[in-house]
Motif scaffolding. Structure first.
Motif, PDB file in Angstrom:
ATOM      1  N   GLY A  52       0.530  -1.055   0.617  1.00  0.00           N
ATOM      2  CA  GLY A  52       0.246  -0.087   0.259  1.00  0.00           C
ATOM      3  C   GLY A  52       0.873   1.488   0.169  1.00  0.00           C
ATOM      4  N   LYS A  53       0.289   2.461  -0.092  1.00  0.00           N
ATOM      5  CA  LYS A  53       0.720   3.935   0.228  1.00  0.00           C
ATOM      6  C   LYS A  53       1.511   4.141   1.432  1.00  0.00           C
ATOM      7  CE  LYS A  53       0.572   8.754  -1.431  1.00  0.00           C
ATOM      8  NZ  LYS A  53      -0.539   9.993  -1.470  1.00  0.00           N
ATOM      9  N   VAL A  54       3.022   4.239   1.045  1.00  0.00           N
ATOM     10  CA  VAL A  54       3.811   3.741   2.295  1.00  0.00           C
ATOM     11  C   VAL A  54       3.676   5.975   2.444  1.00  0.00           C
ATOM     12  CG1 VAL A  54       6.413   4.514   3.384  1.00  0.00           C
ATOM     13  CG2 VAL A  54       5.007   2.543   2.407  1.00  0.00           C
ATOM     14  N   LEU A  55       3.533   6.521   3.666  1.00  0.00           N
ATOM     15  CA  LEU A  55       3.185   8.369   3.860  1.00  0.00           C
ATOM     16  C   LEU A  55       4.504   8.099   4.138  1.00  0.00           C
ATOM     17  CD1 LEU A  55      -0.040   8.306   5.482  1.00  0.00           C
ATOM     18  CD2 LEU A  55       0.152   9.015   2.805  1.00  0.00           C
ATOM     19  N   GLU A  56       5.153   7.694   5.446  1.00  0.00           N
ATOM     20  CA  GLU A  56       6.577   7.696   5.782  1.00  0.00           C
ATOM     21  C   GLU A  56       7.300   7.021   6.624  1.00  0.00           C
ATOM     22  OE1 GLU A  56       8.061  11.072   8.883  1.00  0.00           O
ATOM     23  OE2 GLU A  56       6.191  11.015   8.656  1.00  0.00           O
ATOM     24  N   ILE A  57       8.968   6.976   6.832  1.00  0.00           N
ATOM     25  CA  ILE A  57       9.585   6.070   7.365  1.00  0.00           C
ATOM     26  C   ILE A  57      10.451   6.878   7.565  1.00  0.00           C
ATOM     27  CG2 ILE A  57      10.817   4.478   7.020  1.00  0.00           C
ATOM     28  CD1 ILE A  57       9.877   3.519   4.066  1.00  0.00           C
ATOM     29  N   VAL A  58      10.317   6.588   9.425  1.00  0.00           N
ATOM     30  CA  VAL A  58      11.089   7.310  10.275  1.00  0.00           C
ATOM     31  C   VAL A  58      12.122   6.325  11.184  1.00  0.00           C
ATOM     32  CG1 VAL A  58      11.523   8.397  12.288  1.00  0.00           C
ATOM     33  CG2 VAL A  58       9.318   8.860  11.064  1.00  0.00           C
ATOM     34  N   CYS A  59      13.456   6.773  10.404  1.00  0.00           N
ATOM     35  CA  CYS A  59      14.320   5.734  10.841  1.00  0.00           C
ATOM     36  C   CYS A  59      15.679   6.865  11.736  1.00  0.00           C
ATOM     37  CB  CYS A  59      15.160   4.913  10.495  1.00  0.00           C
ATOM     38  SG  CYS A  59      15.577   5.848   9.013  1.00  0.00           S
ATOM     39  N   ALA A  60      16.266   6.784  12.834  1.00  0.00           N
ATOM     40  CA  ALA A  60      17.262   6.828  13.477  1.00  0.00           C
ATOM     41  C   ALA A  60      18.332   6.656  13.832  1.00  0.00           C
ATOM     42  CB  ALA A  60      16.933   8.186  14.234  1.00  0.00           C
ATOM     43  N   LYS A  61      19.836   7.121  13.511  1.00  0.00           N
ATOM     44  CA  LYS A  61      21.064   5.780  13.793  1.00  0.00           C
ATOM     45  C   LYS A  61      21.601   6.801  15.053  1.00  0.00           C
ATOM     46  CE  LYS A  61      23.169   4.250  11.204  1.00  0.00           C
ATOM     47  NZ  LYS A  61      22.756   2.928  10.747  1.00  0.00           N
ATOM     48  N   THR A  62      20.298   7.524  15.661  1.00  0.00           N
ATOM     49  CA  THR A  62      21.037   7.945  17.858  1.00  0.00           C
ATOM     50  C   THR A  62      21.192   6.108  18.635  1.00  0.00           C
ATOM     51  OG1 THR A  62      18.987   7.724  18.291  1.00  0.00           O
ATOM     52  CG2 THR A  62      19.692  10.139  17.920  1.00  0.00           C
ATOM     53  N   TYR A  63      22.035   6.556  19.262  1.00  0.00           N
ATOM     54  CA  TYR A  63      22.289   5.021  20.372  1.00  0.00           C
ATOM     55  C   TYR A  63      21.140   4.463  20.646  1.00  0.00           C
ATOM     56  CZ  TYR A  63      24.070   1.987  23.529  1.00  0.00           C
ATOM     57  OH  TYR A  63      24.571   0.729  23.891  1.00  0.00           O
ATOM     58  N   LYS A  64      20.472   5.187  20.859  1.00  0.00           N
ATOM     59  CA  LYS A  64      18.477   4.426  21.640  1.00  0.00           C
ATOM     60  C   LYS A  64      17.598   4.169  20.619  1.00  0.00           C
ATOM     61  CE  LYS A  64      18.123   6.601  26.477  1.00  0.00           C
ATOM     62  NZ  LYS A  64      16.846   6.681  26.661  1.00  0.00           N
ATOM     63  N   LEU A  65      18.266   4.819  19.053  1.00  0.00           N
ATOM     64  CA  LEU A  65      16.792   4.115  17.523  1.00  0.00           C
ATOM     65  C   LEU A  65      17.273   3.697  17.021  1.00  0.00           C
ATOM     66  CD1 LEU A  65      15.180   7.637  17.816  1.00  0.00           C
ATOM     67  CD2 LEU A  65      14.309   5.693  18.857  1.00  0.00           C
ATOM     68  N   ARG A  66      18.798   2.519  17.060  1.00  0.00           N
ATOM     69  CA  ARG A  66      19.646   3.127  15.994  1.00  0.00           C
ATOM     70  C   ARG A  66      18.723   0.793  16.333  1.00  0.00           C
ATOM     71  NH1 ARG A  66      24.767   0.537  19.323  1.00  0.00           N
ATOM     72  NH2 ARG A  66      24.204  -0.035  20.475  1.00  0.00           N
ATOM     73  N   GLY A  67      18.751   0.533  14.786  1.00  0.00           N
ATOM     74  CA  GLY A  67      18.302  -0.928  14.228  1.00  0.00           C
ATOM     75  C   GLY A  67      16.180  -0.668  14.733  1.00  0.00           C
ATOM     76  N   GLN A  68      16.248   0.423  14.436  1.00  0.00           N
ATOM     77  CA  GLN A  68      14.415   0.410  15.097  1.00  0.00           C
ATOM     78  C   GLN A  68      14.238   1.774  13.596  1.00  0.00           C
ATOM     79  OE1 GLN A  68      12.684   1.458  18.711  1.00  0.00           O
ATOM     80  NE2 GLN A  68      14.596   1.640  19.176  1.00  0.00           N
ATOM     81  N   ALA A  69      12.748   1.360  12.752  1.00  0.00           N
ATOM     82  CA  ALA A  69      11.967   1.971  12.273  1.00  0.00           C
ATOM     83  C   ALA A  69      10.519   2.084  12.565  1.00  0.00           C
ATOM     84  CB  ALA A  69      12.625   1.872  11.181  1.00  0.00           C
ATOM     85  N   TRP A  70       9.830   3.251  11.946  1.00  0.00           N
ATOM     86  CA  TRP A  70       8.650   2.743  11.517  1.00  0.00           C
ATOM     87  C   TRP A  70       8.189   3.206  10.517  1.00  0.00           C
ATOM     88  CZ3 TRP A  70      11.024   4.734  15.525  1.00  0.00           C
ATOM     89  CH2 TRP A  70      11.142   3.988  16.932  1.00  0.00           C
ATOM     90  N   ILE A  71       6.728   2.466   9.958  1.00  0.00           N
ATOM     91  CA  ILE A  71       6.231   2.793   8.391  1.00  0.00           C
ATOM     92  C   ILE A  71       5.039   3.206   8.717  1.00  0.00           C
ATOM     93  CG2 ILE A  71       6.569   1.582   6.568  1.00  0.00           C
ATOM     94  CD1 ILE A  71       8.773   0.194   8.325  1.00  0.00           C
ATOM     95  N   ILE A  72       4.892   4.583   8.163  1.00  0.00           N
ATOM     96  CA  ILE A  72       3.748   4.833   8.425  1.00  0.00           C
ATOM     97  C   ILE A  72       2.699   4.243   6.951  1.00  0.00           C
ATOM     98  CG2 ILE A  72       2.299   7.240   8.589  1.00  0.00           C
ATOM     99  CD1 ILE A  72       5.159   7.852  10.105  1.00  0.00           C
ATOM    100  N   PHE A  73       1.689   4.228   6.960  1.00  0.00           N
ATOM    101  CA  PHE A  73       1.041   4.174   5.839  1.00  0.00           C
ATOM    102  C   PHE A  73       0.205   4.733   5.765  1.00  0.00           C
ATOM    103  CE2 PHE A  73       3.117  -0.126   6.074  1.00  0.00           C
ATOM    104  CZ  PHE A  73       3.420  -0.763   5.104  1.00  0.00           C
ATOM    105  N   GLU A  74      -1.383   4.237   4.810  1.00  0.00           N
ATOM    106  CA  GLU A  74      -2.061   5.732   4.639  1.00  0.00           C
ATOM    107  C   GLU A  74      -3.557   5.229   4.718  1.00  0.00           C
ATOM    108  OE1 GLU A  74      -3.752   8.488   0.817  1.00  0.00           O
ATOM    109  OE2 GLU A  74      -3.196   6.222   0.684  1.00  0.00           O
ATOM    110  N   GLU A  75      -3.222   4.044   4.413  1.00  0.00           N
ATOM    111  CA  GLU A  75      -4.612   2.888   5.292  1.00  0.00           C
ATOM    112  C   GLU A  75      -4.345   2.166   6.485  1.00  0.00           C
ATOM    113  OE1 GLU A  75      -7.672   3.150   3.958  1.00  0.00           O
ATOM    114  OE2 GLU A  75      -7.539   5.383   2.927  1.00  0.00           O
ATOM    115  N   PRO A  76      -5.333   1.362   7.503  1.00  0.00           N
ATOM    116  CA  PRO A  76      -5.477   0.104   8.063  1.00  0.00           C
ATOM    117  C   PRO A  76      -5.044  -1.420   7.859  1.00  0.00           C
ATOM    118  CG  PRO A  76      -6.994   1.670   9.276  1.00  0.00           C
ATOM    119  CD  PRO A  76      -6.206   2.254   7.853  1.00  0.00           C
TER     120      PRO A  76
END
Length: 118
Positions: A52-76
């Motif tokens: 489906g349509k991906v609106l945004e992908i949030v990922c960071a390289k900071t120490y606490k957030l490394r190895g994690q991402a949030w994928i935001i879709f338009e539809e549940p």
């Protein structure tokens, strides 16, 4: 207030229980930390956009957030389909661990009118 779960509800994975409100954000962890951020974003976009349509992908390289991402879709429904299909998928030599995010993303909240721009 305690609620007794039926046997069927106890057997379902947490992300498929019907009492949860629909959320369009997937939380991904166990990502390879050695991949640079732009390459990781474009690879996640390529994999998840087939559902489906991906609106945004949030990922960071900071120490606490490394190895994690949030994928935001338009539809549940797209988020749920991706979650079921890609759980355990080997991504850069590591299996993906996916879950529906605990809270709404800012992007989703803004689209729903829950956040007002100043």
């Amino acid at each position: 207030v305690e609620v007794e779960l039926t046997t069927r509800q106890r057997q379902q994975p947490r992300h498929l229980m019907k009492s949860d409100p629909p959320n369009t954000t997937i939380y991904a962890h166990n990502l390879n930390e050695k991949v640079n951020q732009s390459e990781l974003r474009s690879a996640l976009q390529a994999i998840f956009s087939q559902f489906g349509k991906v609106l945004e992908i949030v990922c960071a390289k900071t120490y606490k957030l490394r190895g994690q991402a949030w994928i935001i879709f338009e539809e549940p429904n797209a988020a749920n389909s991706a979650l079921v299909a890609l759980e355990g998928f080997v991504f850069y030599d590591k299996p993906l661990h996916l879950a529906i995010a605990r809270s709404l993303s800012d992007n989703t909240a803004r689209r729903a009118g829950l956040i007002v721009q100043r």
